[in-house]
Design an enzyme around this catalytic site. Structure first.
Site, mmCIF file in Angstrom:
data_model
loop_
_atom_site.group_PDB
_atom_site.id
_atom_site.type_symbol
_atom_site.label_atom_id
_atom_site.label_comp_id
_atom_site.label_asym_id
_atom_site.label_seq_id
_atom_site.Cartn_x
_atom_site.Cartn_y
_atom_site.Cartn_z
ATOM 1 N N ASP A 1 11.037 -21.816 -26.121
ATOM 2 C CA ASP A 1 12.396 -21.289 -25.939
ATOM 3 C C ASP A 1 12.372 -19.764 -25.816
ATOM 4 O O ASP A 1 13.348 -19.163 -25.380
ATOM 5 C CB ASP A 1 13.251 -21.625 -27.175
ATOM 6 C CG ASP A 1 14.123 -22.852 -26.999
ATOM 7 O OD1 ASP A 1 14.581 -23.089 -25.864
ATOM 8 O OD2 ASP A 1 14.351 -23.557 -27.994
ATOM 9 N N LYS B 1 15.711 -33.267 -21.583
ATOM 10 C CA LYS B 1 14.444 -32.537 -21.739
ATOM 11 C C LYS B 1 13.276 -33.528 -21.792
ATOM 12 O O LYS B 1 12.238 -33.314 -21.164
ATOM 13 C CB LYS B 1 14.491 -31.655 -22.999
ATOM 14 C CG LYS B 1 15.353 -30.416 -22.792
ATOM 15 C CD LYS B 1 15.676 -29.643 -24.066
ATOM 16 C CE LYS B 1 16.643 -28.500 -23.725
ATOM 17 N NZ LYS B 1 17.124 -27.741 -24.884
ATOM 18 N N GLN C 1 16.403 -27.995 -31.107
ATOM 19 C CA GLN C 1 17.686 -27.880 -30.411
ATOM 20 C C GLN C 1 18.724 -27.208 -31.312
ATOM 21 O O GLN C 1 18.899 -27.585 -32.464
ATOM 22 C CB GLN C 1 18.156 -29.287 -29.984
ATOM 23 C CG GLN C 1 19.384 -29.307 -29.103
ATOM 24 C CD GLN C 1 19.156 -28.705 -27.715
ATOM 25 O OE1 GLN C 1 18.045 -28.710 -27.194
ATOM 26 N NE2 GLN C 1 20.206 -28.169 -27.132
#
Ligand code: GUN
Length: 280
Positions: free
Chosen positions: A116, A49, A93
C-alpha cells in the site's frame, strides 16, 4: 468534447503485462490481504483484490477477522505474514474498527512488504524521490496521465485533497514530473480561482459532482478520484462529468477511470516486492 481516459482499458493492459511476467516466474508473487469486520464496501474491495491476484497468477491469502479482533491478535497475524517466505505483500484493508489503532497496524507491516506504501519509511522515500512502492491511487493516476501521452513538465497542476493516501503523495508525484503543484483543501479561500489555473486538475474531495464546468479551464486534463453516489444512488465521481466533459481536454469517467487502476497498481507493487526479494 473531451477525450475520455479509459481506465478499464489501461488497467487491463497493465494486468496483462504483469500476467505475462508472472508466467515466466518459477516462484509466484504472494499477496496477503487482511480484513477486520463486516464493512460492506471493504468486503467488495477485498474480493476484487483477491480476484485480481488470481487473474495474473499470484498466490493470495485473504484473512477475514471478526469485528472484535484485538490489536494483539491482529499484530500477531501481521508478524507471522512478515516472516512468511510465501508472502511478498501485505495489505490490511482500511478503515479498521474503532478500537484498533490504524497507525500501529500500518507501522507493523514490514516496509519491504508494504504494497500500500503507507508505512512511514515508504512515505518518506516518496518525499525524496527514491521509492520502491507508490500508493496505489496516485500511482494509478500517474499511469493514466502517462498512457494518455500527457507531459506534466511545466504544467500547472492543482490537487484537491490533502490526505496521506491520495492528495499528499499525488502532489509529490506531479512535482517529481516537474509540474508546478498547488494543493487545495477545505480551508482554501477561493477554490474556483485555483482550479481555473489548472492544466491538470486532480479531484479527491469526496463530494458527488462538486466540480462543475465553471471550475475548469478549457482544454484542461481532469482526473476524478471520487467514488460517490448521486441523488438517485448511482455511482458517480467528484466531478460533474456531463458538464465538465464539454470544456475539458481529457477526463476520467466514474466508474471506469481511476478505480480500475488501483488494483493494477497493487499488483505492480506486489510483483516488485517479489522481485526485490529475489523471486525469479
Ligand atoms: N481502503 C480504501 N482504500 C484503501 C487502500 O488503498 N488500501 C487499504 N489498505 N485500504 C483501503
Amino acid at each position: 468534447m473531451a477525450t475520455i481516459i479509459d481506465g478499464k482499458a489501461i488497467s487491463a493492459k497493465v494486468r496483462n503485462e504483469i500476467k505475462e511476467e508472472v508466467e515466466k516466474m518459477a516462484v509466484k508473487p504472494g499477496l496477503a490481504v487482511i480484513i477486520v469486520g463486516e464493512d460492506p464496501a471493504s468486503q467488495v474491495y477485498v474480493r476484487n483484490k483477491a480476484k485480481g491476484c488470481e487473474e495474473v497468477g499470484f498466490y493470495s491469502e485473504v484473512h477475514r477477522l471478526p469485528e472484535q479482533t484485538t490489536e494483539e491478535e491482529l499484530l500477531a497475524l501481521i508478524e507471522k505474514l512478515n516472516e512468511s517466505d510465501k508472502i511478498d505483500g501485505i495489505l490490511c484493508q482500511l478503515p479498521l474498527p474503532k478500537h484498533l489503532d490504524e497507525k500501529a497496524v500500518i507501522n507493523a507491516i514490514r516496509a519491504d512488504k508494504d504494497v500500500d506504501a503507507f508505512h512511514p519509511v515508504n512515505t518518506g522515500k516518496i518525499m525524496i524521490g527514491d521509492y520502491d512502492f507508490l500508493p496505489c491511487t496516485p500511482a494509478g493516476v500517474m499511469r493514466l496521465i502517462s498512457e494518455t501521452g500527457i507531459d506534466v513538465s511545466g504544467k500547472k497542476c492543482v490537487v484537491i485533497g490533502r490526505s496521506n493516501i491520495v492528495g499528499k503523495p499525488m502532489a509529490m508525484l506531479l512535482l517529481q514530473k516537474n509540474g508546478t503543484v498547488t494543493i487545495c483543501h477545505s480551508r482554501t479561500s477561493d477554490l474556483k480561482k485555483e482550479c481555473l489555473q489548472a492544466d491538470i486538475l486532480v479531484v479527491a474531495i469526496g463530494k458527488a459532482k462538486f466540480i462543475t464546468a465553471d471550475y475548469v479551464k478549457p482544454g484542461a486534463v481532469v482526473i476524478d478520484v471520487g467514488m460517490d453516489r448521486d441523488e438517485n444512488g448511482k455511482l458517480c465521481g467528484d466531478v460533474d462529468f456531463a458538464g465538465v466533459s464539454e470544456v475539458a481536454g481529457a477526463i476520467t469517467p466514474v466508474p471506469g477511470g481511476v478505480g480500475p487502476m488501483t488494483i493494477a497498481m497493487l499488483l505492480t507493487n506486489t510483483l516488485k516486492a517479489a522481485r526485490l526479494k529475489g523471486k525469479k
